[in-house]
Write a protein that holds these residues in place. Structure first.
Motif, PDB file in Angstrom:
ATOM      1  N   GLU A  79       0.818  -1.219   0.000  1.00  0.00           N
ATOM      2  CA  GLU A  79       0.000   0.000   0.000  1.00  0.00           C
ATOM      3  C   GLU A  79       0.851   1.267   0.000  1.00  0.00           C
ATOM      4  O   GLU A  79       0.507   2.257  -0.661  1.00  0.00           O
ATOM      5  CB  GLU A  79      -0.929  -0.002   1.215  1.00  0.00           C
ATOM      6  CG  GLU A  79      -2.042  -1.038   1.123  1.00  0.00           C
ATOM      7  CD  GLU A  79      -3.024  -0.924   2.284  1.00  0.00           C
ATOM      8  OE1 GLU A  79      -2.994   0.122   2.983  1.00  0.00           O
ATOM      9  OE2 GLU A  79      -3.813  -1.854   2.490  1.00  0.00           O
ATOM     10  N   ALA A  80       1.942   1.255   0.734  1.00  0.00           N
ATOM     11  CA  ALA A  80       2.805   2.439   0.794  1.00  0.00           C
ATOM     12  C   ALA A  80       3.369   2.769  -0.587  1.00  0.00           C
ATOM     13  O   ALA A  80       3.396   3.935  -1.011  1.00  0.00           O
ATOM     14  CB  ALA A  80       3.937   2.230   1.802  1.00  0.00           C
ATOM     15  N   GLU A  81       3.814   1.737  -1.289  1.00  0.00           N
ATOM     16  CA  GLU A  81       4.361   1.950  -2.630  1.00  0.00           C
ATOM     17  C   GLU A  81       3.272   2.360  -3.612  1.00  0.00           C
ATOM     18  O   GLU A  81       3.505   3.166  -4.524  1.00  0.00           O
ATOM     19  CB  GLU A  81       5.075   0.688  -3.109  1.00  0.00           C
ATOM     20  CG  GLU A  81       5.685   0.778  -4.512  1.00  0.00           C
ATOM     21  CD  GLU A  81       6.767   1.844  -4.638  1.00  0.00           C
ATOM     22  OE1 GLU A  81       7.137   2.167  -5.785  1.00  0.00           O
ATOM     23  OE2 GLU A  81       7.242   2.347  -3.602  1.00  0.00           O
ATOM     24  N   GLN A  82       2.057   1.824  -3.423  1.00  0.00           N
ATOM     25  CA  GLN A  82       0.943   2.243  -4.260  1.00  0.00           C
ATOM     26  C   GLN A  82       0.682   3.739  -4.114  1.00  0.00           C
ATOM     27  O   GLN A  82       0.484   4.448  -5.117  1.00  0.00           O
ATOM     28  CB  GLN A  82      -0.320   1.453  -3.896  1.00  0.00           C
ATOM     29  CG  GLN A  82      -0.320   0.014  -4.379  1.00  0.00           C
ATOM     30  CD  GLN A  82      -1.573  -0.732  -3.959  1.00  0.00           C
ATOM     31  OE1 GLN A  82      -2.322  -0.289  -3.090  1.00  0.00           O
ATOM     32  NE2 GLN A  82      -1.810  -1.886  -4.586  1.00  0.00           N
ATOM     33  N   ARG A  83       0.674   4.221  -2.860  1.00  0.00           N
ATOM     34  CA  ARG A  83       0.450   5.661  -2.638  1.00  0.00           C
ATOM     35  C   ARG A  83       1.561   6.487  -3.269  1.00  0.00           C
ATOM     36  O   ARG A  83       1.309   7.559  -3.834  1.00  0.00           O
ATOM     37  CB  ARG A  83       0.338   5.939  -1.140  1.00  0.00           C
ATOM     38  CG  ARG A  83      -0.985   5.471  -0.533  1.00  0.00           C
ATOM     39  CD  ARG A  83      -1.182   6.052   0.860  1.00  0.00           C
ATOM     40  NE  ARG A  83      -0.213   5.517   1.815  1.00  0.00           N
ATOM     41  CZ  ARG A  83      -0.393   4.415   2.532  1.00  0.00           C
ATOM     42  NH1 ARG A  83      -1.513   3.721   2.396  1.00  0.00           N
ATOM     43  NH2 ARG A  83       0.540   4.001   3.381  1.00  0.00           N
ATOM     44  N   ARG A  84       2.806   6.006  -3.156  1.00  0.00           N
ATOM     45  CA  ARG A  84       3.918   6.739  -3.766  1.00  0.00           C
ATOM     46  C   ARG A  84       3.764   6.811  -5.280  1.00  0.00           C
ATOM     47  O   ARG A  84       3.983   7.860  -5.889  1.00  0.00           O
ATOM     48  CB  ARG A  84       5.252   6.061  -3.413  1.00  0.00           C
ATOM     49  CG  ARG A  84       6.486   6.895  -3.795  1.00  0.00           C
ATOM     50  CD  ARG A  84       7.734   6.049  -3.830  1.00  0.00           C
ATOM     51  NE  ARG A  84       7.715   5.112  -4.937  1.00  0.00           N
ATOM     52  CZ  ARG A  84       8.002   5.454  -6.206  1.00  0.00           C
ATOM     53  NH1 ARG A  84       8.284   6.717  -6.509  1.00  0.00           N
ATOM     54  NH2 ARG A  84       7.965   4.550  -7.154  1.00  0.00           N
ATOM     55  N   MET A  85       3.350   5.693  -5.897  1.00  0.00           N
ATOM     56  CA  MET A  85       3.191   5.653  -7.349  1.00  0.00           C
ATOM     57  C   MET A  85       2.116   6.632  -7.825  1.00  0.00           C
ATOM     58  O   MET A  85       2.323   7.351  -8.811  1.00  0.00           O
ATOM     59  CB  MET A  85       2.837   4.238  -7.817  1.00  0.00           C
ATOM     60  CG  MET A  85       3.987   3.251  -7.751  1.00  0.00           C
ATOM     61  SD  MET A  85       3.475   1.564  -8.234  1.00  0.00           S
ATOM     62  CE  MET A  85       3.066   1.833  -9.968  1.00  0.00           C
ATOM     63  N   VAL A  86       0.981   6.671  -7.135  1.00  0.00           N
ATOM     64  CA  VAL A  86      -0.070   7.587  -7.576  1.00  0.00           C
ATOM     65  C   VAL A  86       0.311   9.031  -7.294  1.00  0.00           C
ATOM     66  O   VAL A  86      -0.086   9.945  -8.038  1.00  0.00           O
ATOM     67  CB  VAL A  86      -1.435   7.231  -6.936  1.00  0.00           C
ATOM     68  CG1 VAL A  86      -1.892   5.843  -7.371  1.00  0.00           C
ATOM     69  CG2 VAL A  86      -1.412   7.343  -5.429  1.00  0.00           C
TER      70      VAL A  86
END
Length: 450
Positions: free
Chosen positions: A420-427
């Motif tokens: 989830e943390a990486e998902q937020r960074r990507m968006v």
């Protein structure tokens, strides 16, 4: 390809069958469903003739595992129902008995007679009924003998009977020879048989592709001429036939064969027109890739959804209408919604797609623009959409087939693989890139105005 084998003519009434004793064929009861054997033996013990027939016999003789087992008998449907408490009668056009054993259904059909064996009022001496209009069979419940039943079946390789009485294979139509030679041959005059039921043309392609057989000369020549008869088939009936064509593990080969014989355009005229105007291999590559992926999923035992198949087959017609609407000033999402309704309505004249599949198809189409919006919470919400996976697969198929979407497919593929943390960074990164592009466009606009 075709060969020169000539159709065997029916000699119903005085034609002795070729009977292959147990030692002359490879069928063993060990390879027959226990439930099918229960049905066969109970019918036999009650004094009826009982045989396996159709694709199950054909596949056993070819060393394949049958998908199901069908039984033919001289017992009438009501008599079958009295023998089996777990039995239900179905069908109006073709009365059948279904015997239920959990998830397995053994289909039991009464031997049928030729369609001219009925009186003007539709009643026959043995209680059956038939109705033929313009050469097409509308209702078909004329009961007869095993010989009559054999001669009125469609293909010779499907007219072989495994008789539980003595474990022999009974062949009236030369089906065993055709099996050995790899030939698919219609029984009787192909033109008459196709006119009786035009769906036999689709079945001819399906069986020839499935079995790796060649069509005999007469069967093939009539097929090439009579494709327009498919337009007379009720659209609701063709939906299931298309699923059989493309959800059997060899959909791509079937698609190519249907186009070769001019049949695909009879059932998907909008798609055929789009295929004739392809650009850089698209959309034919898109359809081919989708069918190839479907074949791989089926062959590996994975599930497939008819909605996805139909969404693929009608995508290019939808895309064409969307382009016209957007040229007229309509925004992309309303254009997709409008186009989906238009194409489904037009396709319904040929194949009626049930609402339970039409609605997911439209969702798959209407979600496509959202894959181009990779910013913030909106992108993360898309991951939780119930139709996300199908729409994502559809989007990546488009990318693999020539549309310029590869970067987006890779981004969404990675987004699903990270935490989830990486998902937020990507968006967040995608959001910043979008804002930067907007500022640059704004500056160019201001500079141009100055």
């Amino acid at each position: 390809m075709s060969n020169e084998i000539q159709p065997v003519q029916s000699e119903t009434g005085d034609h002795a069958p070729r009977v292959y004793a147990r030692a002359e064929h490879v069928i063993s009861r060990a390879h027959i469903s226990d439930n099918a054997l229960k049905v066969l033996y109970r019918l036999k013990d009650a004094g009826f003739r009982a045989c396996l027939v159709g694709g199950g016999v054909r596949d056993l003789l070819l060393g394949r595992e049958p998908k199901d087992f069908d039984v033919a008998t001289d017992a009438h449907p009501e008599q079958v129902r009295r023998l089996f408490r777990n039995c239900r009668l179905i069908g109006r056009r073709f009365r059948l008995a279904h015997v239920f054993y959990g998830q397995e259904i053994i289909e039991v059909a009464t031997f049928r007679a030729p369609h001219d064996n009925f009186a003007d009022d539709g009643d026959t001496a043995n209680g059956g009924q038939a109705l033929v209009e313009d050469g097409r069979i509308i209702r078909d419940n004329v009961y007869g003998t095993i010989e009559q039943d054999a001669w009125r079946r469609d293909f010779s390789v499907n007219a072989l009977y495994y008789d539980i009485e003595n474990f022999s294979v009974v062949d009236y139509t030369g089906g065993m020879d055709d099996l050995k030679q790899g030939v698919l041959r219609l029984i009787g005059d192909p033109e008459v048989r196709y006119r009786e039921d035009p769906v036999r043309m689709l079945r001819a392609v399906r069986f020839a592709t499935k079995l790796g057989f060649r069509l005999d000369k007469a069967t093939q020549e009539a097929l090439l001429r009579l494709g327009p008869l498919l337009q007379d088939v009720p659209p609701a009936r063709l939906f299931d036939e298309v699923i059989k064509l493309f959800h059997a593990g060899y959909g791509l080969q079937t698609f190519e064969a249907l186009r070769h014989y001019g049949l695909f355009g009879q059932i998907f005229p909008l798609t055929e027109d789009a295929l004739a105007h392809e650009e850089d291999g698209f959309p034919i590559t898109f359809v081919a890739n989708a069918l190839n992926n479907t074949d791989e999923r089926i062959q590996s035992g994975k599930g497939v959804n008819p909605a996805f198949l139909y969404a693929v087959l009608l995508w290019e017609p939808v895309r064409h209408v969307v382009g016209q609407l957007m040229d007229d000033g309509e925004a992309e999402l309303p254009a997709l919604q409008h186009a989906g309704g238009v194409i489904l309505s037009r396709q319904a004249r040929h194949i009626l797609i049930p609402k339970r599949f039409a609605l997911p198809m439209r969702e798959i189409w209407e979600l496509q623009p959202r894959f181009e919006q990779r910013r913030g919470a909106r992108a993360l919400r898309l991951l939780g959409h119930p139709r996300f996976r199908a729409a994502y697969d559809f989007y990546c198929l488009r990318a693999a087939s020539g549309e310029a979407l590869s970067e987006g497919c890779e981004w969404w593929t990675r987004l699903q693989a990270v935490d989830e943390a990486e998902q937020r960074r990507m968006v967040d990164v995608a959001d910043k890139k979008t804002r930067t592009r907007r500022r640059r466009r704004s500056r160019r606009s201001v500079s141009g105005n100055a």
